[in-house]
Scaffold this active site. Structure first.
Site, mmCIF file in Angstrom:
data_model
loop_
_atom_site.group_PDB
_atom_site.id
_atom_site.type_symbol
_atom_site.label_atom_id
_atom_site.label_comp_id
_atom_site.label_asym_id
_atom_site.label_seq_id
_atom_site.Cartn_x
_atom_site.Cartn_y
_atom_site.Cartn_z
ATOM 1 N N ILE A 248 4.901 -1.169 2.874
ATOM 2 C CA ILE A 248 4.564 0.236 2.689
ATOM 3 C C ILE A 248 5.360 0.750 1.500
ATOM 4 O O ILE A 248 6.588 0.670 1.474
ATOM 5 C CB ILE A 248 4.901 1.076 3.939
ATOM 6 C CG1 ILE A 248 4.183 0.524 5.176
ATOM 7 C CG2 ILE A 248 4.533 2.539 3.704
ATOM 8 C CD1 ILE A 248 2.672 0.574 5.115
ATOM 9 N N LYS A 249 4.654 1.286 0.511
ATOM 10 C CA LYS A 249 5.329 1.804 -0.677
ATOM 11 C C LYS A 249 5.714 3.268 -0.483
ATOM 12 O O LYS A 249 4.870 4.106 -0.144
ATOM 13 C CB LYS A 249 4.429 1.669 -1.910
ATOM 14 C CG LYS A 249 4.223 0.240 -2.367
ATOM 15 C CD LYS A 249 3.328 0.160 -3.589
ATOM 16 C CE LYS A 249 4.078 0.491 -4.857
ATOM 17 N NZ LYS A 249 3.251 0.225 -6.070
ATOM 18 N N ILE A 250 6.988 3.550 -0.697
ATOM 19 C CA ILE A 250 7.517 4.907 -0.583
ATOM 20 C C ILE A 250 8.247 5.230 -1.876
ATOM 21 O O ILE A 250 9.093 4.459 -2.323
ATOM 22 C CB ILE A 250 8.482 5.023 0.609
ATOM 23 C CG1 ILE A 250 7.742 4.731 1.922
ATOM 24 C CG2 ILE A 250 9.128 6.408 0.661
ATOM 25 C CD1 ILE A 250 8.647 4.714 3.146
ATOM 26 N N ILE B 208 0.860 -1.184 0.000
ATOM 27 C CA ILE B 208 0.000 0.000 0.000
ATOM 28 C C ILE B 208 0.892 1.228 0.000
ATOM 29 O O ILE B 208 1.915 1.256 0.688
ATOM 30 C CB ILE B 208 -0.968 0.014 1.209
ATOM 31 C CG1 ILE B 208 -1.974 1.165 1.076
ATOM 32 C CG2 ILE B 208 -0.216 0.086 2.539
ATOM 33 C CD1 ILE B 208 -3.100 1.110 2.104
#
Length: 372
Positions: A141-143, A110
């Protein structure tokens, strides 16, 4: 149900097949489980465009939107609730894969709000918030790998949170991403986290590189330039994998971390659906095969590979020198590769911001309708 042989062969070659798609309907109808059972899918990625497409085109969210409207939720809170619910449920579907792979796969990604792409502190805060809201160990967690995202990656990893770094276009930026991962692991260990439970992948975009470079080659128009069309994306990815091997297999820093249980940050091939109809529709799958990699594949491309894809096990290993020759040739005909990568990153952030804006607008419309 049996696994499709083409995709089983891809998995056997060391490529983790992740589905580049998610929707509430896909989960509720058993479609996601079917992809796991028949297409070797062992992970899922999402992004703002995927959520925009799924939420705006389905009635499956109406009941939740109505409840959120009655509770007085604003549009940002509503969207957070909707997306984290979908991702949490997908994590649960993939939990057996997560367990069977010892946490290596079975992951769902996400993304932080794309409007925060150039804000380090805010990215870190939302990454921690999303991690706690979804509350599943098989979450990523997408960064984005923007300049502001690089320190955010290190800080989030330091919190013991698994990260999928997205929007990587250049090998130079990829090296910064790998350094940030190692920095984060250093701090995580000092903070008492178990390094063996921290996973990370680096999402290297492929087809968008070809689209941008091909446009520039066509504009140059010489025979030498036109001959190079369709070669930049694969060459770029192959050089990225060479950098991955250098950092995680040859350099001295990672073995010290590995001794404490740390895992390599796998290279992930993103944007692997072909955008040029003249290219084979499985190009960025068949030609990017190497051990310990991930390919996030759109449904259309996944089905195409299941039908007629083939596994080229010599597509990456040993191709670094030839790939550098492609880059040298591109420079020689007048392609400014540094400008290509800056343009792609800027456009990538902008596209996700636009998709998020459309999604916010659509969700606000649904909230307003529920309150009327």
């Amino acid at each position: 149900m049996s696994q499709n042989q083409n995709l089983a062969d891809l998995s056997a070659a060391g490529v983790s097949v992740w589905l580049d798609d998610l929707s509430r309907d896909l989960i509720a109808t058993g479609g996601l489980q079917e992809q796991i059972d028949t297409h070797s899918v062992v992970g899922v990625t999402t992004n703002p465009a995927i959520f925009q497409n799924s939420i705006s085109k389905s009635d499956s969210y109406a009941e939740q939107v109505s409840s959120l409207a009655k509770a007085g939720a604003d549009v940002d809170a509503a969207l957070t609730a909707i997306t984290t619910d979908d991702v949490r449920n997908a994590c649960d579907v993939l939990a057996p894969v997560f367990a069977a792979s010892d946490g290596h796969d079975g992951r769902v990604s996400i993304e932080v709000d794309p409007r925060l792409a150039n804000k380090t502190d805010e990215t870190v805060a939302q990454a921690i918030e999303l991690w706690n809201l979804v509350d599943r160990p098989n979450l990523f967690i997408k960064i984005p790998a923007t300049k502001a995202g690089i320190p955010a990656i290190a800080r989030v990893i330091a919190e013991g949170i698994s990260v999928n770094v997205t929007l990587i276009f250049s090998v130079e930026r990829y090296r910064e991403v790998m350094d940030a991962y190692l920095d984060g692991l250093d701090t995580a260990l000092r903070n008492g986290h178990d390094a063996a439970k921290i996973e990370s992948v680096a999402s290297f975009f492929v087809s968008r590189v070809d689209s941008e470079v091909d446009n520039r080659l066509t504009a140059i128009g010489t025979p030498e330039a036109l001959e190079l069309r369709g070669k930049a994306g694969l060459a770029n990815a192959r050089l990225a994998y060479a950098a991955y091997r250098e950092v995680f297999e040859a350099e001295t820093r990672f073995p010290d971390l590995q001794a404490h249980g740390a895992l390599p940050q796998r290279a992930l091939w993103a944007s692997t659906g072909t955008k040029n109809a003249e290219y084979p529709d499985t190009l960025y799958v068949s030609e990017l095969v190497a051990p310990n990699t991930v390919n996030t594949i759109p449904v259309k491309t996944l089905n195409a590979f299941a039908d007629h894809g083939w596994v080229n096990t010599e597509s990456i290993i040993g191709q670094a020198a030839a790939s550098q020759e492609v880059f040298d040739a591109l420079t020689a005909v007048g392609v400014d590769l540094a400008d290509v990568f800056v343009t792609l990153e800027t456009e990538g952030v902008s596209k996700f911001e636009d998709a998020w804006g459309d999604l916010l607008a659509a969700t606000q419309t649904q909230l307003d309708a529920a309150q009327s």
